[in-house]
Design a protein around this motif. Structure first.
Motif, PDB file in Angstrom:
ATOM      1  N   HIS A 177      35.838  38.776  53.941  1.00 26.68           N
ATOM      2  CA  HIS A 177      36.199  37.375  53.725  1.00 26.68           C
ATOM      3  C   HIS A 177      37.499  37.231  52.908  1.00 26.68           C
ATOM      4  O   HIS A 177      38.325  36.351  53.181  1.00 26.68           O
ATOM      5  CB  HIS A 177      35.029  36.716  52.981  1.00 26.68           C
ATOM      6  N   HIS A 184      41.117  35.545  53.895  1.00 27.30           N
ATOM      7  CA  HIS A 184      41.868  34.522  53.161  1.00 27.30           C
ATOM      8  C   HIS A 184      43.343  34.931  53.039  1.00 27.30           C
ATOM      9  O   HIS A 184      44.246  34.095  53.158  1.00 27.30           O
ATOM     10  CB  HIS A 184      41.297  34.331  51.752  1.00 27.30           C
ATOM     11  N   SER A 195      39.779  31.342  44.839  1.00 26.04           N
ATOM     12  CA  SER A 195      38.679  30.548  45.406  1.00 26.04           C
ATOM     13  C   SER A 195      37.597  30.373  44.364  1.00 26.04           C
ATOM     14  O   SER A 195      37.792  30.688  43.185  1.00 26.04           O
ATOM     15  CB  SER A 195      38.144  31.246  46.659  1.00 26.04           C
ATOM     16  N   ASP A 250      37.343  27.680  53.025  1.00 33.51           N
ATOM     17  CA  ASP A 250      36.630  28.572  53.950  1.00 33.51           C
ATOM     18  C   ASP A 250      36.663  28.061  55.385  1.00 33.51           C
ATOM     19  O   ASP A 250      36.419  26.881  55.638  1.00 33.51           O
ATOM     20  CB  ASP A 250      35.180  28.743  53.484  1.00 33.51           C
TER      21      ASP A 250
END
Ligand code: KG4
Ligand code: ZN
Length: 336
Positions: free
Chosen positions: A109, A113, A134, A307
């Motif tokens: 993940h 990003h 984040s 996201d």
């Protein structure tokens, strides 16, 4: 080649179709913010239940009438994140891949990003320094290619977004904290309060780390007396002033370290990602400070900062191209 991306690592259920790792054909995001709002943070059990209920309709919406056989592969966030939440995406991806006989790949993940800026127009050239800020992570990556990420900085305690969320809660500004602080800070008066920086001294090994917990505690002590635990007397406008001072300090720390890291590592470009990159003040300050230092700064559209599954499909395309498909025993891993 069309790749279906799936993302369920936290509180967004997302599916997207991206062509050749670049062109977004669909990007569907079902946010759970309203479900978690009254708890002041993400409740894992509630997140999992919502992912289970939403994942199939979200995938159908992203497919928009296409068949699984039109796809070249399925990419899914397999780490890091809430383990139960990750498992729902990974299980759905495996089931679809097995049913349709499609290749499958797990995607990190955070790397996604850092990749997300490559879906924007114009996309930066390699290499660039990515700041990912984040709710769960704050990371600096040197990005040398679509699959080549080297970590050169991080946080030793709270993530930047987590600090925004916790400070908003201390100030009674609601959830999620980032947008609430940004809104309140607009009314704040400049220069009334000073807080300690969250940028630690750079390491000799070229690391540029952050510590947001001291800044958060400084805000707490501004509002509550640490000796008595009682709230301090407040004047009108105090909360907005504190929100403004906190936002400026947090963002100045992110900007100064990111720019210094880019220069230290000999990079001419900076790219932003993660939910905090939706912050207008961060986008403006990074652009101004970076440009002054001769650096090119890209901040992708907000929908690509928070996201989404388009970034997962994008990385997935490059993983398939590099022969990095996973088998059906792909595991969800909560840590990075
Ligand atoms: O990337 P993201 O959507 O989810 C995670 O992977 O965590 O980031 C969510 C975080 C939250 O902490 C939220 O408060 C923060 O990003 N955020 C912001 C803003 N919008 C979202 N922080 C500062 N300013 C904003 N405008
Ligand atoms: Zn994220």
């Amino acid at each position: 080649m069309l790749i279906l991306g799936l993302e369920t690592s936290c509180d967004e259920t997302a599916a997207a179709i991206v062509e050749d790792g670049r062109r977004i054909l669909s990007n569907v995001i079902a946010s759970q913010t309203r479900l978690h709002e009254r708890y002041g943070g993400v409740v894992p059990e509630i997140a999992c239940r919502a992912h289970t209920e939403t994942i199939l309709p979200v995938i159908e919406e992203a497919l928009a009438g296409r068949r699984l056989s039109d796809l070249g592969g399925i990419a899914v966030t397999s780490s890091p994140g809430l383990i139960g939440a990750l498992l729902i995406g990974v299980t759905a991806a495996k089931a679809l891949a097995w049913t349709a006989g499609l290749p499958l790949t797990g995607v990190n993940h955070l790397e996604a990003h850092a990749f997300s800026t490559l879906l924007a127009d114009p996309a930066p050239e390699f290499p660039y320094l990515a700041l990912i800020a984040s709710g769960g992570h704050t990371i600096l990556y040197v990005v040398e290619g679509p699959l080549a990420f080297r970590e050169v900085g991080g946080t030793i305690n709270d993530a930047a977004g987590e600090a925004f969320d916790k400070v908003a809660s201390i100030l009674g500004l609601g959830y999620p904290g980032g947008p609430a602080i940004e809104h309140a800070a607009r009314e704040g008066r400049p220069g009334r309060i000073e807080f300690p920086s969250a940028a630690l001294k750079p390491g000799r090994d070229g690391r540029f780390d952050f510590s947001f917990s001291g800044l958060k505690t400084a805000v707490l002590y501004r509002v509550h007396d640490p000796k008595t635990g009682q709230p301090r007397p407040r004047a009108p406008g105090d909360i907005a002033d504190i929100a403004r001072a906190f936002q400026e300090t947090a963002i100045e720390s992110l900007v100064s370290h990111t720019v210094a890291a880019a220069i230290h590592h000999g990079l001419g470009r900076i790219a932003l990602g993660g939910g905090v990159a939706a912050n207008e003040h961060l986008r403006r300050r990074m652009e101004a400070t970076g440009t002054r230092q001769g650096l090119e700064v890209t901040a992708p559209p907000r929908a690509l900062c928070t996201d989404n599954a388009a970034m997962i499909a994008g990385v997935g395309f490059h993983r398939f191209a590099a022969g990095l498909a996973d088998r059906l025993d792909l595991d969800a891993v909560p840590t990075k």
